[in-house]
Design a protein around this motif. Sequence first.
Motif, PDB file in Angstrom:
ATOM      1  N   LYS A  41       0.957  -1.145   0.053  1.00 31.20           N
ATOM      2  CA  LYS A  41       0.000   0.029   0.160  1.00 31.20           C
ATOM      3  C   LYS A  41       0.813   1.287   0.011  1.00 31.20           C
ATOM      4  CE  LYS A  41      -3.611   2.494   2.539  1.00 31.20           C
ATOM      5  NZ  LYS A  41      -4.586   2.360   3.700  1.00 31.20           N
ATOM      6  N   GLN A  42       1.904   1.173   0.769  1.00 33.29           N
ATOM      7  CA  GLN A  42       2.906   2.350   0.827  1.00 33.29           C
ATOM      8  C   GLN A  42       3.508   2.629  -0.551  1.00 33.29           C
ATOM      9  OE1 GLN A  42       3.424   4.691   3.073  1.00 33.29           O
ATOM     10  NE2 GLN A  42       1.959   3.958   4.390  1.00 33.29           N
ATOM     11  N   ALA A  45       1.155   4.252  -3.158  1.00 33.27           N
ATOM     12  CA  ALA A  45       0.959   5.338  -2.886  1.00 33.27           C
ATOM     13  C   ALA A  45       1.527   6.386  -3.734  1.00 33.27           C
ATOM     14  CB  ALA A  45       1.121   5.689  -1.302  1.00 33.27           C
ATOM     15  N   ALA A 398      -0.978   8.029   0.915  1.00 35.71           N
ATOM     16  CA  ALA A 398      -1.543   6.632   1.027  1.00 35.71           C
ATOM     17  C   ALA A 398      -3.140   6.562   1.153  1.00 35.71           C
ATOM     18  CB  ALA A 398      -0.757   5.855   2.153  1.00 35.71           C
ATOM     19  N   GLN A 419       1.377  11.852  -7.663  1.00 35.06           N
ATOM     20  CA  GLN A 419       2.175  10.669  -7.307  1.00 35.06           C
ATOM     21  C   GLN A 419       3.512  10.730  -8.176  1.00 35.06           C
ATOM     22  OE1 GLN A 419      -0.008   7.368  -8.331  1.00 35.06           O
ATOM     23  NE2 GLN A 419      -1.117   7.321  -6.370  1.00 35.06           N
TER      24      GLN A 419
END
Length: 429
Positions: A41-42, A45, A398, A419
């Motif tokens: 997930k990180q 992100a 995130a 991002q």
Amino acid sequence: MQIVTTHVGTDFDALASVVACTFLYPGAVGVLPRMVNPEVKQFLAIHANILRVKPRKGFDLDEVTSLIVVDANNWKRLDKMDALSGRDDVEVICWDHHMEGVTIESGETHREEVGAAVTLLLEEMQKRDTAISPMHATLFLLGIYSDTGCLRYPSVTSRDAAMVSYLIENGADLNVVSAYLDDSMDDAHTEVFGRILEESEVVRIGNIRAGICALQIKSGLTSLAPLVEKYRAFKGIDAAFGVFQADSQKCMVIGRGKPQFIDIGRIMRALGGGGHLGAGSAIIREAGPDEAVEQVKSLIARGCHETSEVKAIMSPPDLFVVDAGATMAQAACQLADNNISGLLVCQDDVLLGGLSMPDCTKAKKSGRSDVPVKGYVTRKIPKLDPTACCRDAISLMADAKEGILAVVEGDELVGVVTQTDLLFQVYEF
């Protein structure tokens, strides 16, 4: 439409395999389960926008004609893909290294006993001489290392090791890899960890409490980064630095820290290495441990508060703003035309909230594409001040479903952090 998916609880091998398929099958879209590992997930992100992947939530399976399943062999492990299992008009392709418990019948199967599923895909990419960027090579290396314990598990094959070499040749960043991976301790590492606790010193430099140790170690001992992080957590300090010498000609410096207090990556780059805001490493040549320790202390004193501010990396907001009176269909076109993942909804220059592509898809499916976007706006979105540090932006990203962060000064929207903006803070381009 051809899609690629993998198991719920997606790990780095699964994510890497999904992304590798988007190279081997041009036009294929990666569809990720709603539940992924915290480290993944990180990673997503700040990388999701350039990986050609979409979330399973809100993704319509009606137009799917071809399904590629990676790192999984059982329908129950997928995220609500059962609707495709009974369709005769859907082609199924499998790339996997799990030999038991197969319930997915595929017309094309690539299933072999290797340490990581992505190894199979990388071998095919190598045969085709597929060009990959250092960032993709880094992700693929994360996939192999996470599933093989950095090539230490009994499941490792020579094929996995060969692909590690191939990825390093293609620019995989070991500093980034080490920042995402953790490891347990064997006897050799337990002995080194004990020495770290015994021989380290905790110093206060400015507002930072940092632990620093310098050790002679046996040649060939690897996976030292987790020991430095365990030491930092054990002592409850802001940062920890390990200076390890196994070769009289050089020292390895590994740093771990709390991103809100110290920029480890900046310090390591000054030493000739690299890394993240909270993690990094460097090799110092022709310097002994004592000299290396003094260099680290000096850099902490000079640079621990010199963090990049959001205003230095943010993008102009123009492309990312939609008027509250615009329709959901117009918003969807704006997202598609500019190849962006989210929008900020404003009314009379007042920021109301955010809007994402899944919101537009939901409106289209319910026949509400002609309604104003203000009816779908998410009011509570992450916001940043222009003087906020980039590490805060990485942390907030995130939880930003729009894939962007609003930068506000007072009540005025002055910029957007994407991002891509944050990627330039992680990699040295």
